[in-house]
Design a protein around this motif. Structure first.
Motif, PDB file in Angstrom:
ATOM      1  N   ASN A  80      67.383  63.483   2.807  1.00  0.00           N
ATOM      2  CA  ASN A  80      67.712  62.479   3.827  1.00  0.00           C
ATOM      3  C   ASN A  80      69.179  62.560   4.232  1.00  0.00           C
ATOM      4  N   ASP A  81      69.951  63.336   3.487  1.00  0.00           N
ATOM      5  CA  ASP A  81      71.383  63.453   3.719  1.00  0.00           C
ATOM      6  C   ASP A  81      71.639  64.548   4.758  1.00  0.00           C
ATOM      7  N   PRO A  82      72.213  64.214   5.910  1.00  0.00           N
ATOM      8  CA  PRO A  82      72.437  65.218   6.948  1.00  0.00           C
ATOM      9  C   PRO A  82      73.456  66.289   6.562  1.00  0.00           C
ATOM     10  N   GLU A  83      74.238  66.071   5.504  1.00  0.00           N
ATOM     11  CA  GLU A  83      75.213  67.062   5.059  1.00  0.00           C
ATOM     12  C   GLU A  83      74.664  67.987   3.973  1.00  0.00           C
ATOM     13  N   TYR A  84      73.546  67.591   3.339  1.00  0.00           N
ATOM     14  CA  TYR A  84      72.992  68.365   2.224  1.00  0.00           C
ATOM     15  C   TYR A  84      72.689  69.797   2.662  1.00  0.00           C
ATOM     16  N   GLY A  85      73.373  70.734   2.021  1.00  0.00           N
ATOM     17  CA  GLY A  85      73.177  72.150   2.316  1.00  0.00           C
ATOM     18  C   GLY A  85      73.986  72.647   3.492  1.00  0.00           C
ATOM     19  N   TYR A  86      74.384  71.748   4.386  1.00  0.00           N
ATOM     20  CA  TYR A  86      75.091  72.157   5.594  1.00  0.00           C
ATOM     21  C   TYR A  86      76.607  72.162   5.440  1.00  0.00           C
ATOM     22  N   THR A  87      77.111  71.616   4.339  1.00  0.00           N
ATOM     23  CA  THR A  87      78.559  71.621   4.112  1.00  0.00           C
ATOM     24  C   THR A  87      78.839  72.202   2.725  1.00  0.00           C
TER      25      THR A  87
END
Length: 134
Positions: free
Chosen positions: A34-41
């Motif tokens: 549910n975290d929009p930063e998970y994996g992307y930062t």
């Protein structure tokens, strides 16, 4: 005979074009963060561990990428872009490590995405937003 050949060819084309998607049930997205930063930062990498042979999660990163799908069941192409982003972690034997960056693409996607992966630590992984896991 020509009609039979045309029908067989048509079925072959239709059959092959439908193999790249898997029908997804809602529970597939229970494994999506549910975290929009998970994996992307680099501050919230996906912790897949398994990089070092003999660890209890050896090979986990391979299984993870094989189970990763696009939002409609598309097959995801994974391209390793290399290591980056040094991090410190006193709990690790070397006091830290490097993250790896991967590019994820699938048919119909507007723009490829880059994810960050920690291959030294393992936590039960989730799919980043916009993806699903088998």
């Amino acid at each position: 005979m020509k009609q039979v050949l045309v029908i067989v060819l048509a079925l072959f084309i239709v059959g092959c074009s439908s193999t790249s998607k898997v029908a997804l049930s809602e529970d597939r997205f229970l494994l999506t963060s549910n975290d929009p930063e998970y994996g992307y930062t680099e501050n919230k990498p996906i912790e897949l561990g398994g990089f070092l042979r003999g660890t209890k999660s050896a090979g986990a990163h391979i299984e993870y990428f094989e189970g990763l799908m696009g939002p409609n069941g598309e097959k995801v192409k994974v391209t390793r872009l290399g290591s980056c982003c040094e991090f410190e972690d006193k709990s690790m034997p070397f006091g830290g490590g490097l993250l790896d960056r991967y590019q994820l693409t699938y048919e119909g996607q507007k723009k490829p995405v880059i994810i960050y992966v920690n291959l030294y630590k393992f936590n039960k992984p989730l799919a980043p937003m916009g993806f699903a896991l088998l």
